[in-house]
Design an enzyme around this catalytic site. Sequence first.
Site, PDB file in Angstrom:
ATOM      1  N   ASN A  43       0.708  -1.135  -0.079  1.00  0.00           N
ATOM      2  CA  ASN A  43       0.089   0.012  -0.169  1.00  0.00           C
ATOM      3  C   ASN A  43       0.831   1.226  -0.143  1.00  0.00           C
ATOM      4  OD1 ASN A  43       0.667   0.618   2.847  1.00  0.00           O
ATOM      5  ND2 ASN A  43      -0.343  -1.149   3.312  1.00  0.00           N
TER       6      ASN A  43
ATOM      7  N   LYS B 231       8.577 -16.818 -10.813  1.00  0.00           N
ATOM      8  CA  LYS B 231       7.853 -15.702 -11.325  1.00  0.00           C
ATOM      9  C   LYS B 231       6.384 -16.466 -12.232  1.00  0.00           C
ATOM     10  CE  LYS B 231       8.442 -11.724 -14.244  1.00  0.00           C
ATOM     11  NZ  LYS B 231       9.079 -11.020 -15.455  1.00  0.00           N
TER      12      LYS B 231
ATOM     13  N   LYS C 157     -13.897   0.972  16.264  1.00  0.00           N
ATOM     14  CA  LYS C 157     -12.495   0.285  16.314  1.00  0.00           C
ATOM     15  C   LYS C 157     -12.128   0.142  17.895  1.00  0.00           C
ATOM     16  CE  LYS C 157     -11.023   0.303  11.912  1.00  0.00           C
ATOM     17  NZ  LYS C 157     -10.656   1.132  10.551  1.00  0.00           N
TER      18      LYS C 157
HETATM   19  O1  C5P Z   1      -9.155  -2.088  11.203  1.00  0.00           O
HETATM   20  P1  C5P Z   1      -8.138  -1.397  10.723  1.00  0.00           P
HETATM   21  O2  C5P Z   1      -7.043  -2.262   9.615  1.00  0.00           O
HETATM   22  O3  C5P Z   1      -8.476  -0.139  10.019  1.00  0.00           O
HETATM   23  O4  C5P Z   1      -7.050  -0.823  11.977  1.00  0.00           O
HETATM   24  C1  C5P Z   1      -5.946  -0.013  11.738  1.00  0.00           C
HETATM   25  C2  C5P Z   1      -5.143  -0.236  12.976  1.00  0.00           C
HETATM   26  O5  C5P Z   1      -4.979  -1.605  12.911  1.00  0.00           O
HETATM   27  C3  C5P Z   1      -3.820   0.615  12.627  1.00  0.00           C
HETATM   28  O6  C5P Z   1      -3.187   1.148  13.931  1.00  0.00           O
HETATM   29  C4  C5P Z   1      -2.862  -0.711  12.180  1.00  0.00           C
HETATM   30  O7  C5P Z   1      -1.410  -0.531  12.494  1.00  0.00           O
HETATM   31  C5  C5P Z   1      -3.524  -1.884  12.859  1.00  0.00           C
HETATM   32  N1  C5P Z   1      -3.544  -3.052  12.187  1.00  0.00           N
HETATM   33  C6  C5P Z   1      -2.623  -4.265  12.700  1.00  0.00           C
HETATM   34  N2  C5P Z   1      -2.643  -5.378  11.958  1.00  0.00           N
HETATM   35  C7  C5P Z   1      -3.362  -5.773  10.986  1.00  0.00           C
HETATM   36  C8  C5P Z   1      -4.157  -4.559  10.479  1.00  0.00           C
HETATM   37  C9  C5P Z   1      -4.178  -3.285  11.069  1.00  0.00           C
HETATM   38  O8  C5P Z   1      -1.728  -3.963  13.619  1.00  0.00           O
HETATM   39  N3  C5P Z   1      -3.392  -6.717  10.198  1.00  0.00           N
END
Ligand code: C5P
Length: 413
Positions: free
Chosen positions: A210, A289, A337
Amino acid sequence: MGYLSGKNILLGVTGGIAAYKSAELVRRLREQGAAVRVVMTAGAAEFITPLTLQALSGHPVATDLLDPAAEAAMGHIELARWADAVLVAPATANFMARRVHGRGDDLLTAVCLASDAPQAVAPAMNRGMWDDPATRQNIATLEGRGIRVFGPAEGGQACGESGPGRLLEPEQLTENLAGLFSNAALTGCRVLVTAGPTREALDPVRYLSNRSSGKMGLAVAAAAAEAGAQVTLVTGPVVLQTPSRVERIDVVTAAEMQQAVLERASAVDIFIAAAAVADYRPQFVAAQKLKKSAEKQVLELIRNPDILATVAALEAAPFTVGFAAETGSVERNARHKLQAKSLDMIAANRVGADLGFDADDNALQVFWEGGSAALEKTRKSRLARQLVALVAERYHHKHNGDKVIKLHAKDPA
Ligand code: C5P
């Protein structure tokens, strides 16, 4: 790595013989990693040429409040916003008197008025001028407003007299300036921060990822270190330099990030998850690949572990802070959240346009049970300092209650 790394320092130079030392000061500041922009008063330009300071700082020197060309490039308001700290060295008695009265009739005083960054003056003048009651009172007034006063030193003066009034040496000024960025809000705390994107391999040369640059996470790690914490940063692939006094662990995938975090999470006081962790990874990683053959290609993805939720659910969970990048209703989603992941605090921001990912600026809305704070759009380094101050306040509140916070602030030991 220099102790002013990543800091934007606005150096004001006023008209005294010690202005020649500003050249060395610019060099020292840059040696310590600072970006330096110089604003000179008309008097200063009689003692040292703007060209000298332009060459040393690497930027045009601003001198005139009413110069349309300079204002178009970086006007006084932009300069004020740009600065993480403002140091006026040398500061003449006249400059300080004008500062006390809130004058904004030249570029330097206007920038000082407009800036909300920490500010310091390094006085330099004849000892008689330093001892004059007006100067003494002006110094006291500036100090009372939170402006730090560096020096002056004692010794021989350009006028042939001896006494207090010499500009501190550039090396000392640089060290003092670094002190402006330190505080004791998290002294004795261990802080773990995640940052950057993760990469989830599809085959040996391709991955899903990303747009996260890691800027916010690294700024948070730097701000926590400035607040006196012992900081460990677990970061995905980013091209940024590690902040000073931060231990850095590089990872690539979400699984690696989770392992690095879980090995440490129970031993820290505060966990701040700023990483943009990939929610999914390809179910199968091709050993070779992938060739293009079919017209359509379907990727099977499986969920990655939620590192933040996992840490928050630990028996010995640290004070846990999450981030939420939202395109829809920021408050509703962030509060959801906060609860769903059992967090102590969540910092939410709207993403898109020129905000959020990969940008230098950001704005945050921070929520915790029973409270919230809005942190206005500003550079991520500043925003991170504001966020860390809030985290420290809520962390101490949770563990000690308000009464002890005050004691803690006075006596970090
Ligand atoms: O649920 P969401 O992905 O929007 O949450 C974002 C938060 O969760 C951020 O703090 C991100 O660092 C953390 N996160 C995580 N592990 C994941 C996905 C998100 O620690 N697999």
